[in-house]
Design a protein around this motif. Sequence first.
Motif, PDB file in Angstrom:
ATOM      1  N   MET A  23      36.255  34.743  61.543  1.00 12.68           N
ATOM      2  CA  MET A  23      35.161  34.032  62.177  1.00 12.68           C
ATOM      3  C   MET A  23      34.144  33.694  61.099  1.00 12.68           C
ATOM      4  O   MET A  23      33.672  34.582  60.375  1.00 12.68           O
ATOM      5  N   HIS A  24      33.825  32.399  60.969  1.00 12.97           N
ATOM      6  CA  HIS A  24      32.740  31.981  60.085  1.00 12.97           C
ATOM      7  C   HIS A  24      31.429  32.204  60.817  1.00 12.97           C
ATOM      8  O   HIS A  24      31.276  31.765  61.961  1.00 12.97           O
ATOM      9  N   LEU A  25      30.491  32.864  60.189  1.00 12.18           N
ATOM     10  CA  LEU A  25      29.118  32.979  60.708  1.00 12.18           C
ATOM     11  C   LEU A  25      28.212  32.249  59.723  1.00 12.18           C
ATOM     12  O   LEU A  25      28.128  32.628  58.553  1.00 12.18           O
ATOM     13  N   MET A  26      27.588  31.182  60.221  1.00  8.84           N
ATOM     14  CA  MET A  26      26.716  30.377  59.352  1.00  8.84           C
ATOM     15  C   MET A  26      25.336  30.291  59.981  1.00  8.84           C
ATOM     16  O   MET A  26      25.205  30.036  61.194  1.00  8.84           O
ATOM     17  N   GLY A  27      24.327  30.485  59.154  1.00  6.03           N
ATOM     18  CA  GLY A  27      22.959  30.430  59.664  1.00  6.03           C
ATOM     19  C   GLY A  27      21.986  30.095  58.563  1.00  6.03           C
ATOM     20  O   GLY A  27      22.342  30.024  57.379  1.00  6.03           O
ATOM     21  N   GLY A  28      20.751  29.861  58.978  1.00  2.00           N
ATOM     22  CA  GLY A  28      19.697  29.562  58.011  1.00  2.00           C
ATOM     23  C   GLY A  28      19.418  28.079  57.868  1.00  2.00           C
ATOM     24  O   GLY A  28      18.587  27.681  57.042  1.00  2.00           O
ATOM     25  N   ARG A  29      20.120  27.279  58.626  1.00  2.00           N
ATOM     26  CA  ARG A  29      19.815  25.841  58.683  1.00  2.00           C
ATOM     27  C   ARG A  29      20.265  25.318  60.045  1.00  2.00           C
ATOM     28  O   ARG A  29      20.945  26.017  60.805  1.00  2.00           O
ATOM     29  N   ARG A  30      19.884  24.066  60.334  1.00  3.31           N
ATOM     30  CA  ARG A  30      20.296  23.436  61.589  1.00  3.31           C
ATOM     31  C   ARG A  30      21.659  22.773  61.396  1.00  3.31           C
ATOM     32  O   ARG A  30      21.899  22.135  60.367  1.00  3.31           O
ATOM     33  N   PHE A  31      22.543  22.924  62.376  1.00  3.77           N
ATOM     34  CA  PHE A  31      23.872  22.309  62.310  1.00  3.77           C
ATOM     35  C   PHE A  31      23.942  21.128  63.263  1.00  3.77           C
ATOM     36  O   PHE A  31      23.246  21.088  64.269  1.00  3.77           O
ATOM     37  N   THR A  32      24.805  20.199  62.923  1.00  2.00           N
ATOM     38  CA  THR A  32      24.987  19.043  63.786  1.00  2.00           C
ATOM     39  C   THR A  32      26.202  19.256  64.692  1.00  2.00           C
ATOM     40  O   THR A  32      27.034  20.139  64.441  1.00  2.00           O
ATOM     41  N   TRP A  33      26.309  18.467  65.724  1.00  2.00           N
ATOM     42  CA  TRP A  33      27.449  18.481  66.636  1.00  2.00           C
ATOM     43  C   TRP A  33      27.724  17.055  67.063  1.00  2.00           C
ATOM     44  O   TRP A  33      26.761  16.312  67.283  1.00  2.00           O
ATOM     45  N   PRO A  34      28.974  16.615  67.170  1.00  2.00           N
ATOM     46  CA  PRO A  34      30.200  17.388  66.984  1.00  2.00           C
ATOM     47  C   PRO A  34      30.502  17.691  65.525  1.00  2.00           C
ATOM     48  O   PRO A  34      30.025  16.990  64.633  1.00  2.00           O
ATOM     49  N   ALA A  35      31.300  18.757  65.335  1.00  2.94           N
ATOM     50  CA  ALA A  35      31.759  19.119  63.998  1.00  2.94           C
ATOM     51  C   ALA A  35      32.654  17.996  63.471  1.00  2.94           C
ATOM     52  O   ALA A  35      33.259  17.272  64.246  1.00  2.94           O
ATOM     53  N   GLY A  36      32.768  17.913  62.172  1.00  5.61           N
ATOM     54  CA  GLY A  36      33.550  16.831  61.548  1.00  5.61           C
ATOM     55  C   GLY A  36      35.032  16.986  61.766  1.00  5.61           C
ATOM     56  O   GLY A  36      35.508  18.005  62.193  1.00  5.61           O
TER      57      GLY A  36
END
Length: 114
Positions: A101-114
């Motif tokens: 499981m990738h856990l990513m944080g500390g910035r805003r993510f966009t959706w949908p994923a590429g």
Amino acid sequence: MDCLFCKIIEREIPADIVYEDDHVLAFNDINPQAPTHMLIVPKRHIATLNDIEEEGDLALVGRLQFTAAKLAAEQGFAEDGYRVVMNCNDHGGQTVYHIHMHLMGGRRFTWPAG
Ligand code: AMP
Ligand code: ZN
């Protein structure tokens, strides 16, 4: 077994380990895509999400998610939010065939994923 993450679990290959218990290991991704980018892996080798078995593996998969939430709280971005991702096989972008499981944080993510 010729598996990169099994070798990290067995300490045959170094990694920046951030959490360990009897069932899971978490370490920093070598090629981070966010200020915090960790991988949470079961200690037992399971190649892909398609190989999860109802008998025996369900609690383990829940533990990956539970660990992600705990680490997000520890990192201080649980409230702001974060992204968890599990890639499966070629179209999913999986490159290491030991579920993680990738856990990513500390910035805003966009959706949908590429
Ligand atoms: P995936 O493409 O979902 O299979 O993710 C595999 C991840 O493992 C990628 O984000 C890589 O950057 C990461 N990775 C590959 N080798 C290592 C390593 N030796 N230590 C830590 N992370 C790694
Ligand atoms: Zn493995």
